[in-house]
Design a protein around this motif. Structure first.
Motif, short mmCIF file in Angstrom:
data_model
loop_
_atom_site.label_atom_id
_atom_site.label_comp_id
_atom_site.label_asym_id
_atom_site.label_seq_id
_atom_site.Cartn_x
_atom_site.Cartn_y
_atom_site.Cartn_z
N ASN A 1 0.84 -1.19 0.00
CA ASN A 1 0.00 0.00 0.00
C ASN A 1 0.88 1.26 0.00
O ASN A 1 0.63 2.21 -0.75
N ALA A 2 1.94 1.27 0.80
CA ALA A 2 2.86 2.40 0.88
C ALA A 2 3.60 2.58 -0.46
O ALA A 2 3.83 3.70 -0.93
N SER A 3 3.97 1.45 -1.05
CA SER A 3 4.66 1.50 -2.34
C SER A 3 3.74 2.08 -3.42
O SER A 3 4.16 2.91 -4.23
N LEU A 4 2.48 1.65 -3.38
CA LEU A 4 1.53 2.17 -4.37
C LEU A 4 1.27 3.65 -4.16
O LEU A 4 1.15 4.42 -5.10
N ARG A 5 1.19 4.06 -2.89
CA ARG A 5 0.98 5.48 -2.59
C ARG A 5 2.19 6.30 -3.09
O ARG A 5 2.04 7.41 -3.62
N SER A 6 3.36 5.76 -2.91
CA SER A 6 4.56 6.44 -3.37
C SER A 6 4.53 6.58 -4.89
O SER A 6 4.86 7.64 -5.44
N LYS A 7 4.13 5.52 -5.57
CA LYS A 7 4.04 5.56 -7.03
C LYS A 7 2.98 6.57 -7.48
O LYS A 7 3.19 7.32 -8.44
N ILE A 8 1.84 6.56 -6.75
CA ILE A 8 0.78 7.50 -7.09
C ILE A 8 1.27 8.93 -6.90
O ILE A 8 1.03 9.82 -7.73
N SER A 9 2.00 9.19 -5.86
CA SER A 9 2.54 10.53 -5.58
C SER A 9 3.51 10.96 -6.69
O SER A 9 3.47 12.09 -7.17
N LYS A 10 4.39 10.03 -7.07
CA LYS A 10 5.34 10.32 -8.14
C LYS A 10 4.61 10.59 -9.46
O LYS A 10 4.96 11.49 -10.22
N LEU A 11 3.56 9.78 -9.72
CA LEU A 11 2.79 9.96 -10.94
C LEU A 11 2.05 11.30 -10.94
O LEU A 11 1.94 11.97 -11.98
N GLN A 12 1.54 11.70 -9.75
CA GLN A 12 0.86 12.99 -9.65
C GLN A 12 1.83 14.13 -9.91
O GLN A 12 1.51 15.09 -10.60
N ILE A 13 3.06 14.03 -9.36
CA ILE A 13 4.08 15.06 -9.59
C ILE A 13 4.43 15.11 -11.08
O ILE A 13 4.52 16.19 -11.68
#
Length: 160
Positions: free
Chosen positions: A5-17
């Motif tokens: 879940n943390a990894s996916l959130r990190s990916k989502i954050s990077k994708l949003q940036i």
């Protein structure tokens, strides 16, 4: 599951940036494209105004050239008439020399006046002919300018 879940959130954050960065780039490119469109429209309007101005000048110079041609033609006709009169005066003068020496001075005076008139017309017609030649040269200059404008407008832009 929390790590995933943390990894996916990190990916989502990077994708949003990444998405926001690309959105900013896209907005900048859209603004630049709009600025370029406005600039091109203004250049096209300026060029059109210049072409209209050149066309007006060309029409004016054409009118002047026609007027000069008409004047030159009129002066040539007047010149021919005065030369015919001069010839008649000379003939009459010769006739008077052979028979009437008393009126010889009057005839000579008439011939001199005709000669002066002839010289005046010749001088005037030479001036009009020079104006006509000058007008023709001006028309040639305008024609060359219009050719240059056509060449400029046909050059493709490398950046687009």
């Amino acid at each position: 599951l929390q790590e995933e879940n943390a990894s996916l959130r990190s990916k989502i954050s990077k994708l949003q940036i990444l998405f926001e960065t690309q959105a900013d780039k896209m907005r900048k490119l859209e603004r630049k494209l709009e600025e370029n469109k406005i600039k091109e429209e203004k250049e096209a309007q300026d060029l059109e105004a210049m072409v209209q101005h050149v066309e007006q000048n060309l029409q004016l110079m054409t009118k002047r050239a026609v007027k000069a041609e008409n004047s030159a033609t009129k002066l040539k006709q007047e010149n021919a008439l005065l030369q015919a009169q001069l010839k008649n005066y000379k003939t009459e003068n010769e006739a008077l020399r052979s028979g009437q020496s008393a009126s010889l001075a009057i005839m000579k005076q008439n011939a001199d006046i005709a000669l002066q008139n002839l010289l005046t017309v010749i001088t005037s017609s030479q001036s009009s002919i020079k104006q006509l030649v000058s007008g023709a040269e001006s028309l040639q200059l305008v024609a060359d300018l219009l050719k240059s404008i056509d060449r400029i407008s046909e050059i493709p832009d490398d950046g687009q």
